[in-house]
Design an enzyme around this catalytic site. Structure first.
Site, PDB file in Angstrom:
ATOM      1  N   CYS A 113      -1.026   8.909   2.429  1.00 27.83           N
ATOM      2  CA  CYS A 113      -1.365   8.699   0.925  1.00 27.83           C
ATOM      3  C   CYS A 113      -2.937   9.045   0.463  1.00 27.83           C
ATOM      4  O   CYS A 113      -2.914   8.746  -0.504  1.00 27.83           O
ATOM      5  CB  CYS A 113      -1.526   7.578   1.026  1.00 27.83           C
ATOM      6  SG  CYS A 113      -2.641   6.236   2.048  1.00 27.83           S
TER       7      CYS A 113
ATOM      8  N   GLU B 237       0.993  -1.220   0.083  1.00 28.81           N
ATOM      9  CA  GLU B 237       0.500  -0.410   0.062  1.00 28.81           C
ATOM     10  C   GLU B 237       0.740   1.219  -0.344  1.00 28.81           C
ATOM     11  O   GLU B 237       1.807   1.228   0.743  1.00 28.81           O
ATOM     12  CB  GLU B 237      -1.171  -0.320   1.124  1.00 28.81           C
ATOM     13  CG  GLU B 237      -2.251   0.789   1.129  1.00 28.81           C
ATOM     14  CD  GLU B 237      -1.863   1.691   1.614  1.00 28.81           C
ATOM     15  OE1 GLU B 237      -2.003   2.934   0.781  1.00 28.81           O
ATOM     16  OE2 GLU B 237      -2.175   2.068   2.649  1.00 28.81           O
TER      17      GLU B 237
HETATM   18  O1  LIG Z   1      -1.374   7.018   4.388  1.00 31.73           O
HETATM   19  C1  LIG Z   1      -2.582   6.743   3.902  1.00 31.73           C
HETATM   20  C2  LIG Z   1      -3.230   6.784   5.346  1.00 31.73           C
HETATM   21  C3  LIG Z   1      -4.389   5.616   5.201  1.00 31.73           C
HETATM   22  C4  LIG Z   1      -5.352   6.649   6.296  1.00 31.73           C
HETATM   23  C5  LIG Z   1      -6.436   5.705   6.327  1.00 31.73           C
HETATM   24  O2  LIG Z   1      -6.098   4.108   5.837  1.00 31.73           O
HETATM   25  O3  LIG Z   1      -7.360   6.066   6.180  1.00 31.73           O
END
Ligand SMILES: O=CCCCC(=O)O
Length: 454
Positions: free
Chosen positions: A260, A226
């Site tokens: 992200c 991810e």
């Molecule tokens: O950097 C990624 C953040 C994802 C936050 C989430 O899962 O809500």
């Protein structure tokens, strides 16, 4: 490893990095614990996962303060992160058995079925931006499936990493079912290679993703990645400007832009662009920079000074390439120790500029003006990333049609991109592969086994 408060620059605590012998011993323990843990039935696992949820709620204030002190986010956001962890644990405590139920499939056998069994120990390599939630998003499903976990957390959040290990222990999980490794990035290669590790999940940058995928590939270990994103936030000409600008502010400045799935490129139809930018800059100008623990603070520090400086350099390169500065663009904190950055709006951003081509991991909104929706979709997709995106319009049918045309793992219509334990989460292209959350997430770290009986 050092825990440094980004709001003050002060060192809170230092930790020694483990030697190889210590790492080996823990990996062996976690491997043995997996045999014990996989023998727990779903009801037993579920009970402990509910305990963990309860611990998050009981100790919310303590954990939230820990997060804010280590990586700087607003305390109210840290509290919300802990609550999200509790909800995520409850989701998998309640749903895992259903998600992993045997599936009877008709074939030429007298009975054939698919069963889902744990893979072993999963290495979670996690970032600092949501130091509790990112881990729980990966670990709750993987553990409910019968795997054990070792965590290699980002080196600036060691106290969060140890608090997580303690929380699992407090909840009553077997002693070594979840362990934190105090290791450096350089030591990760050997951990992935270790025969006790069955699979790897990484949340982090695309650069880190490439390295981890290469090592996992070399050892033929399953991995889920991810990675970064440059989510488009597309505003059509029929959108409500005021409310959409308010949502844009949250979408961009959540977690001080260090997410992200934060909206990064604001793609506006020309006819509404001036009004939208004006509204957004009014909203940005009302935010107070200050102590992340104070209720009135809107702008917290970024997690580290080097990250703040890197962001500033991306802003300067974008301006040199022709972007126009609407507001911000400055490193704040003269006389202050913290790694603050003024909320910034860059207008007339185009492909070829850093603010369009690269991920801006901080409080900087890049405005991209387009003549029509075709142009909006073309530019939305003109990126190496494919994590999330959103479309803002009063016409939801049109919004859905456009959502289908955006190349990303999730697209929201009239909503901010966010993760939800019930829905799959992940990206395409350089945003990674595999999915977390929902039943898709729990099936990433299982042996999907066919059983065929004549
Ligand atoms: O950097 C990624 C953040 C994802 C936050 C989430 O899962 O809500």
């Amino acid at each position: 490893m050092q825990s440094i408060n980004p709001a003050t620059g002060q060192i809170i605590q230092s930790f020694s990095i483990w030697q190889a012998e210590e790492i080996d011993a823990v990996l062996k323990h976690v491997e043995s614990a997996q045999i014990e843990w996989s023998a727990f039935n779903f009801a037993q696992r579920s009970c402990l996962m509910h305990n963990l949820a309860q611990i998050f709620r009981q100790r919310s204030e303590e954990y939230a303060n820990l997060i804010t002190e280590e990586m700087g986010k607003l305390l109210k956001e840290a509290r919300a992160e802990i609550e999200k962890c509790a909800i995520g644990c409850e989701h998998y405590a309640n749903q895992a058995e259903f998600y992993l139920r045997d599936e009877i499939i008709a074939s030429d056998a007298s009975r054939s079925l698919v069963v889902y069994q744990p893979l072993g120990t999963v290495l979670c390599i996690m970032p600092w931006n949501f130091p509790f939630w990112q881990l729980i998003r990966a670990a709750a499903p993987a553990m409910m499936a019968g795997n054990t976990i070792v965590l290699k957390h980002a080196s600036n959040v060691p106290r969060c990493a140890l608090a997580l290990e303690d929380a699992f222990r407090q909840a009553g999980f077997p002693e070594h079912a979840f362990r934190t490794l105090m290791v450096s990035a350089e030591q990760v290669q050997a951990v992935i290679a270790d025969r006790s590790i069955a699979a790897v999940t990484l949340t982090g940058s695309s650069t880190a993703g490439r390295k981890v995928a290469a090592i996992a590939g070399q050892h033929l270990k399953k991995c889920v990645l991810e990675l970064g994103g440059s989510d488009p936030f597309i505003v059509l000409d029929d959108a409500d400007i005021e409310s959409t600008a308010q949502q844009a502010l949250v979408a961009r400045l959540q977690n001080m832009g260090q997410s992200c799935i934060a909206a990064k490129r604001f793609i506006l139809i020309d006819t509404i662009a001036d009004a939208f930018v004006e509204q957004l800059s009014i909203l940005f100008s009302r935010l107070q920079i200050g102590d992340p623990k104070h209720e009135a603070t809107g702008i917290a520090p970024m997690a580290r000074e080097d990250l703040r400086n890197e962001l500033h350099e991306q802003v300067e390169r974008s301006l040199a390439a022709g972007a126009k500065l609407v507001s911000g663009g400055t490193v704040t904190g003269t006389g202050i120790q913290g790694s603050y950055y003024a909320p910034t709006i860059l207008d007339h951003v185009r492909p070829g500029m850093a603010a369009f081509d690269e991920e801006l991991f901080g409080p900087v909104a890049a405005i991209v003006r387009v003549k029509d929706t075709d142009d909006a979709i073309r530019l939305a997709n003109q990126t190496q990333f494919g994590l999330g995106g959103s479309v803002w319009t009063r016409n939801t049918a049109r919004g859905e049609e456009l959502a289908r045309q955006i190349h990303a793992g999730s697209v929201f219509v009239n909503g901010i991109v966010r993760s939800d334990a019930r829905l799959p989460f992940g990206g395409i292209k350089e945003s990674g592969y595999g999915r977390e959350l929902s039943y898709h997430g729990i099936r990433e770290f299982v042996n999907i086994k066919t059983v065929w009986i004549k």
